[in-house]
Design a protein around this motif. Structure first.
Motif, short mmCIF file in Angstrom:
data_model
loop_
_atom_site.label_atom_id
_atom_site.label_comp_id
_atom_site.label_asym_id
_atom_site.label_seq_id
_atom_site.Cartn_x
_atom_site.Cartn_y
_atom_site.Cartn_z
N VAL A 314 1.06 -0.90 0.10
CA VAL A 314 0.05 -0.03 -0.13
C VAL A 314 0.77 1.08 -0.24
O VAL A 314 0.16 2.30 -1.16
N ALA A 315 1.77 1.68 0.80
CA ALA A 315 2.86 2.76 0.77
C ALA A 315 3.74 2.78 -0.58
O ALA A 315 3.31 4.08 -0.68
N MET A 316 4.27 1.45 -1.10
CA MET A 316 4.35 1.94 -2.41
C MET A 316 3.61 2.36 -3.54
O MET A 316 3.82 2.56 -4.34
N LEU A 317 2.31 1.79 -3.14
CA LEU A 317 1.59 2.33 -4.23
C LEU A 317 1.53 3.47 -4.13
O LEU A 317 1.24 4.23 -4.97
N LEU A 318 1.23 3.88 -3.27
CA LEU A 318 0.78 5.69 -2.84
C LEU A 318 1.84 6.14 -3.71
O LEU A 318 1.45 6.84 -4.00
N SER A 319 3.29 5.88 -3.11
CA SER A 319 4.41 6.10 -3.29
C SER A 319 4.43 6.19 -4.47
O SER A 319 4.36 7.67 -5.70
N GLY A 320 4.19 5.82 -5.55
CA GLY A 320 3.96 5.49 -6.94
C GLY A 320 2.77 6.63 -7.58
O GLY A 320 2.94 7.54 -8.59
N LEU A 321 1.62 6.77 -6.42
CA LEU A 321 0.84 7.55 -7.15
C LEU A 321 0.73 9.36 -7.32
O LEU A 321 0.58 9.84 -7.89
N TRP A 322 1.60 8.91 -5.93
CA TRP A 322 2.68 10.51 -5.54
C TRP A 322 2.75 11.28 -6.86
O TRP A 322 2.83 12.39 -7.29
N HIS A 323 3.85 9.91 -7.46
CA HIS A 323 4.63 10.59 -8.32
C HIS A 323 4.12 10.95 -9.73
O HIS A 323 4.53 11.99 -10.53
N GLY A 324 2.77 10.48 -10.01
CA GLY A 324 2.41 11.43 -11.63
C GLY A 324 1.22 10.20 -11.21
O GLY A 324 0.75 9.18 -10.91
N ALA A 325 -0.15 10.78 -11.89
CA ALA A 325 -0.77 10.58 -11.80
C ALA A 325 -1.65 9.17 -12.83
O ALA A 325 -1.66 10.83 -14.46
N GLY A 326 -0.83 8.56 -13.05
CA GLY A 326 -0.96 7.25 -14.44
C GLY A 326 -0.70 5.80 -14.00
O GLY A 326 -0.16 6.28 -12.43
N ILE A 327 -1.03 5.04 -14.92
CA ILE A 327 -0.62 3.70 -14.52
C ILE A 327 0.65 3.57 -14.44
O ILE A 327 1.77 2.52 -13.80
N ASN A 328 1.58 3.78 -15.09
CA ASN A 328 3.11 3.88 -15.34
C ASN A 328 3.58 4.10 -14.05
O ASN A 328 4.50 3.16 -13.27
N PHE A 329 3.46 4.83 -13.30
CA PHE A 329 4.31 5.00 -12.04
C PHE A 329 3.04 4.54 -10.88
O PHE A 329 4.20 4.33 -9.90
N ILE A 330 2.35 3.88 -11.05
CA ILE A 330 1.61 2.32 -10.01
C ILE A 330 2.14 1.74 -10.66
O ILE A 330 2.55 0.25 -9.74
N ILE A 331 3.03 1.20 -11.50
CA ILE A 331 3.23 0.22 -11.84
C ILE A 331 4.22 0.32 -11.36
O ILE A 331 5.43 -0.98 -10.83
N TRP A 332 5.94 1.33 -11.91
CA TRP A 332 6.59 1.94 -10.61
C TRP A 332 6.90 1.59 -9.06
O TRP A 332 7.43 0.81 -8.53
N ALA A 334 4.29 -0.71 -7.42
CA ALA A 334 3.95 -1.75 -7.28
C ALA A 334 5.37 -2.67 -7.54
O ALA A 334 5.51 -3.56 -6.85
N CYS A 335 6.02 -2.26 -8.19
CA CYS A 335 7.40 -3.10 -8.77
C CYS A 335 8.37 -2.72 -7.18
O CYS A 335 9.16 -3.85 -6.97
N HIS A 336 8.69 -1.76 -6.66
CA HIS A 336 9.32 -1.76 -5.46
C HIS A 336 8.45 -2.06 -4.80
O HIS A 336 9.11 -2.95 -3.85
N GLY A 337 7.45 -2.41 -4.22
CA GLY A 337 6.82 -2.59 -3.58
C GLY A 337 6.88 -4.59 -3.75
O GLY A 337 7.10 -4.95 -2.38
N ILE A 338 6.77 -4.99 -4.66
CA ILE A 338 7.12 -6.17 -4.65
C ILE A 338 8.01 -6.77 -4.81
O ILE A 338 8.56 -7.81 -4.38
N GLY A 339 9.30 -5.82 -5.25
CA GLY A 339 10.69 -6.27 -4.46
C GLY A 339 11.40 -6.01 -3.16
O GLY A 339 11.76 -7.42 -3.16
N ILE A 340 10.63 -5.74 -2.29
CA ILE A 340 10.55 -4.87 -0.76
C ILE A 340 9.50 -6.02 -0.11
O ILE A 340 10.23 -7.32 0.45
#
Length: 466
Positions: A314-332, A334-340
């Motif tokens: 949840v924290a990393m998905l919100l971090s991605g969404l904070w960086h930009g309103a787009g699916i790319n940033f959400i995937i970004w 999510a990748c960091h969340g999955i990695g952690i």
């Protein structure tokens, strides 16, 4: 107005003289800082300054309610946080959610056309929203009293950090505003070193890497070989680090010259041995903010292993969404969340830092490559562009490389990176030994060389977009 422009430099010198002419009156210095901060915001749009001022008034009023309410402080805090998040969501995410909701309605065959409204994103809105949240929580926890209005307004609008951070905590920064004794220039040699380093990073190296490697490769990835595409990922990883850490160096130096300290935001992130360590070194003020105001309130690691991994995602998905309103940033994100999460699972079943203890270099190399892979989604303008890059990366083995030499250069930079981490401290120490009458000529020479080598045009700060 970009902080790297000659116009800004000349205006800052004039302001610097006026500011320290009021050295014995810190309250007057605060008023000057407030005026200049609003002028900086207004230079992008007067509407942005108006939005910031209205937001400041509303949040300040709610902070008074929190402070004065003996039994309903928590309720007022929730109301305040909802106001802050709603304001951010309307301006930053309205178009994104309208587009996604319209697609959902079309998928469900619901004949409803949502209105198209053009919403401009106010400059610095993410950063002053996060600043205000830290203030509201500190007032609720009674870590500090309600500030005077104009001091609070300066806290939200402080021009070195409003455009792209770092994120200031109210309990650390407001006391620097409210001091009654005379301010002093803090660590002047370090301040000038940071400013010079920023210009070299952003103007010179960052600009050259972007123009020669990043832009041409990302513009049409299907035409390039696998080696070229890897160079593009490596190069963007270096560019965004130089750009963002360079911006942080610049505003930290400016703040020191004005008598303020900003939080440390970078600590050699590409030396990280795993993703957890990376987020302790990259955009530190944001990662700590997410930890303290999202991850820990969700339960942190106090509610079992499975819940901890959910909180991380949840924290990393919100971090991605904070960086930009787009699916790319959400995937970004999510990748960091999955990695952690994968790292946490490995620690549980193989032992903590299993790989790091056996081979730190391999751990660092794997972390670097995973981070470079995630930057693909961060830098691509759309998901389709990212997919094109991935397709080319997995198919263009027979295409002749154009940037084989660049690949070797980047490998050398990566290997030399640990040696270069102490260069700023070394340079600060060296210039402190030079006769002060010669220092202006030294600085002018270094700046002239950096600008001469750099590509034409003033580079933008990547994180100013967020």
């Amino acid at each position: 107005m970009t902080y790297l422009s000659i116009e800004f430099g000349l205006l800052f010198i004039a302001f610097f003289a006026l500011y320290w002419g009021c050295r014995l009156r810190p309250k007057l210095q605060n008023r000057l800082l407030l005026i200049v901060s609003y002028l900086v915001v207004s230079s992008y749009s007067w509407q942005f300054a108006l939005i910031l001022f209205v937001y400041t008034c509303v949040i300040y009023g709610l902070s008074i309610k929190i402070s004065k309410s003996q039994f309903h402080a928590k309720r007022w805090l929730i109301v305040s946080l909802c106001v802050a998040i709603t304001n951010l969501a309307v301006f930053k995410y309205f178009d994104f959610f309208r587009y996604e909701l319209q697609n959902l309605l079309n998928l469900l065959n619901i004949s409803l056309l949502l209105p198209v409204v053009s919403v401009l994103i106010p400059i610095g809105i993410s950063f002053y929203t996060f600043h205000s949240v830290s203030y509201l929580v500190s007032v609720k926890k009674q870590e500090l009293p309600v500030a005077k209005f104009w001091d609070f307004a300066l806290f939200l609008s402080f021009f070195p950090s409003i455009i792209a951070g770092p994120i200031n905590r109210a309990k650390d920064f407001l006391p620097q505003i409210t001091i009654t004794e005379s301010r002093e220039i803090l660590e002047p040699f370090r301040a000038f070193t940071l400013i010079i380093l920023a210009i070299i990073k952003v103007y010179c190296f960052g600009g050259l890497i972007s123009d020669n490697w990043v832009k041409p490769i990302f513009a049409n990835p299907l035409e390039f070989s696998v080696i070229d595409l890897v160079v593009g990922l490596y190069a963007y990883a270096i560019q965004i680090y130089l750009n963002f850490s360079g911006y942080t160096d610049l505003v930290t130096g400016i703040a020191l010259l004005l008598g303020f300290r900003l939080p440390i935001n970078f600590n050699c992130p590409y030396l990280s041995l795993n993703l957890r360590e990376f987020w302790g070194r990259w955009h530190i003020s944001l990662s700590h903010w997410i930890r303290d105001y999202i991850y820990i309130p969700l339960g942190g690691n106090r509610r079992g292993f499975t819940r901890t991994q959910i909180n991380v995602m949840v924290a990393m998905l919100l971090s991605g969404l904070w960086h930009g309103a787009g699916i790319n940033f959400i995937i970004w994100g999510a990748c960091h969340g999955i990695g952690i999460v994968a790292l946490n699972i490995g620690d549980k079943y193989l032992g903590r830092d299993w790989l790091t203890k056996r081979s730190p270099f391999v751990a660092r190399l794997l972390t670097w490559h995973y981070i470079c892979f995630t930057w693909l989604f961060f830098n691509s303008e759309s998901l389709a562009d990212a997919i094109d890059y991935l397709v080319a990366l997995t198919h263009n083995f027979l295409v002749e490389p154009h940037y084989a030499g660049a690949f070797l250069i980047i490998c050398f930079i990566y290997l030399a990176y640990p040696i270069c981490k102490n260069l700023p401290d070394w340079f600060t120490n060296q210039i402190s030994k030079i006769n002060r009458s010669y220092l202006p000529f030294v600085f002018i020479l270094i700046l002239w060389l950096a600008i001469y080598i750099a590509p034409s045009g003033v580079p933008n700060f990547i994180y100013a977009n967020f």
